[in-house]
Every structure is written in C-alpha cells, then in structure tokens.
Design a protein around this motif. Structure first.
Motif, mmCIF file in Angstrom:
data_model
loop_
_atom_site.group_PDB
_atom_site.id
_atom_site.type_symbol
_atom_site.label_atom_id
_atom_site.label_comp_id
_atom_site.label_asym_id
_atom_site.label_seq_id
_atom_site.Cartn_x
_atom_site.Cartn_y
_atom_site.Cartn_z
ATOM 1 N N THR A 115 -31.813 22.677 -37.668
ATOM 2 C CA THR A 115 -31.839 23.021 -35.694
ATOM 3 C C THR A 115 -30.340 22.440 -35.236
ATOM 4 N N ILE A 161 -29.285 19.746 -31.629
ATOM 5 C CA ILE A 161 -30.261 19.105 -31.048
ATOM 6 C C ILE A 161 -29.106 19.936 -29.179
ATOM 7 N N GLN A 182 -29.050 19.384 -24.862
ATOM 8 C CA GLN A 182 -29.419 18.183 -23.968
ATOM 9 C C GLN A 182 -30.601 18.213 -23.488
ATOM 10 N N GLN A 183 -31.419 19.593 -23.864
ATOM 11 C CA GLN A 183 -32.564 19.490 -23.114
ATOM 12 C C GLN A 183 -33.471 18.980 -24.506
ATOM 13 N N ASN A 184 -33.170 18.849 -25.712
ATOM 14 C CA ASN A 184 -33.996 17.825 -26.092
ATOM 15 C C ASN A 184 -33.994 15.715 -26.386
ATOM 16 N N LEU A 185 -32.694 15.680 -26.115
ATOM 17 C CA LEU A 185 -32.385 14.114 -25.823
ATOM 18 C C LEU A 185 -33.607 13.732 -24.803
ATOM 19 N N THR A 215 -32.459 19.671 -41.058
ATOM 20 C CA THR A 215 -33.731 18.585 -41.209
ATOM 21 C C THR A 215 -34.903 18.633 -42.301
#
Length: 181
Positions: free
Chosen positions: A86, A88, A90-93, A160
C-alpha cells in the motif's frame, strides 16, 4: 485411510495435487464433469454458474473465516480483499491541528538557563571558556511558517505482507459428499 469430504481444503507441502485433489488456484471447471463439487461450491468463487464454476484461488492469499466476527467485521463466503502493498497518502494520516513553534530568544542574552540547556556554544578565552547561549528552555513564542515543513518521502508503496512461507492449498474433488445436518 478414510476418504475426505468433497470440498475440504488442506495445506500441502508438495508441488503437485495428489489424486482426488486439485490446487486451489482459481481454475475454471466444467459443471457437467464435477457435479458433486459444484453442488458444494456453486459459483461462489467464479464461473458463470451454467457451464463453469471456479475453485477458490488461495495463491498469495490467506484464508479467513466467513461470517460476522466479534469485532463487527463481516466477511462473505468467497469475498476476496486486501493488498500485499500500500502507499500511505496524506488522507491516510491523522490530522494535525497544532502549530509548530520555537523559542526565539536573543543569542547574546546574559540570562540563559544552563541547567536546562541542551548545548552551549562559546569561544576559548585563554584558559577560560566564554559561553554564548545557543539553546535554552524558553516557552515557544514564534510559529514556524507551515511552508517550511514539507513532506520529503518518495511516495512509494510499502510491503504489508507478514512473514510467509509458500505452500499449496489443495481441495478434495473426489471423496465423500458431505451431508447437511
């Protein structure tokens, strides 16, 4: 040796499927030639359900129990999801609302707090050392411009996958037809 129930899946360390088994690799099978297995699997794992059906494909996948768990997650029979890597974004932080601040003090101040200083620079003066305060514990009083704090990552996907060992899943295609309770 007792015969296995048709549709039973096992791990097998060999590089082939033994007699009466097939690899769980998503292969399409003809319904007319495999009616007993189709009666158990249907087209849950693929195929058109009229002339073909598919075996479960466990290549590169881990099996999970179907149904609702006590965590609230529900997995349907035949549902395939997930990804081995995956990126990562910005919207996942998590959001970050506070401002980054520093203490902006006069470097030539004569009232430093040496007990809480990280480092004190200075210059030799004969056999003495004249300290010039370079950092002192002072309440932050200056906000850092947000544009000076930038993301420097290469934005590449990360693996992952947990540690793994490649083995074959096999499914019984010839054996005892399971009876319903």
């Amino acid at each position: 040796m007792d015969e296995e129930l048709i549709g039973t899946i096992k791990l097998f360390a060999g590089n082939f499927a033994p007699r009466g088994y097939m690899l769980c690799n998503g292969a399409l099978l003809n319904i007319n030639q495999n009616q007993a297995l189709f009666a158990i699997l249907g087209n849950t794992y693929g195929g058109d359900g009229r002339t073909t059906f598919a075996l479960p494909n466990l290549n590169g996948r881990a099996p999970f129990g179907a149904g609702a768990s006590n965590t609230g997650k529900s997995i349907a029979l035949g549902e395939a999801a997930g990804s081995p890597q995956t990126t990562i974004l910005q919207q996942n932080l998590p959001s970050f609302n506070s401002q980054l601040r520093i203490a902006n003090t006069n470097a030539t101040s004569v009232t430093p707090n040496p007990a809480s200083s990280i480092a004190i620079t200075g210059q030799p003066n004969g056999r003495q050392f004249d300290a010039i305060p370079s950092f002192a514990d002072t309440a932050p009083n200056t906000a850092i411009n947000g544009t000076s704090v930038v993301h420097v990552g290469p934005n590449l996907p990360m693996n992952t996958m947990p540690p793994y060992l490649g083995m074959n899943y096999i499914i019984c295609v010839q054996g005892i037809f399971p009876s319903r309770p």
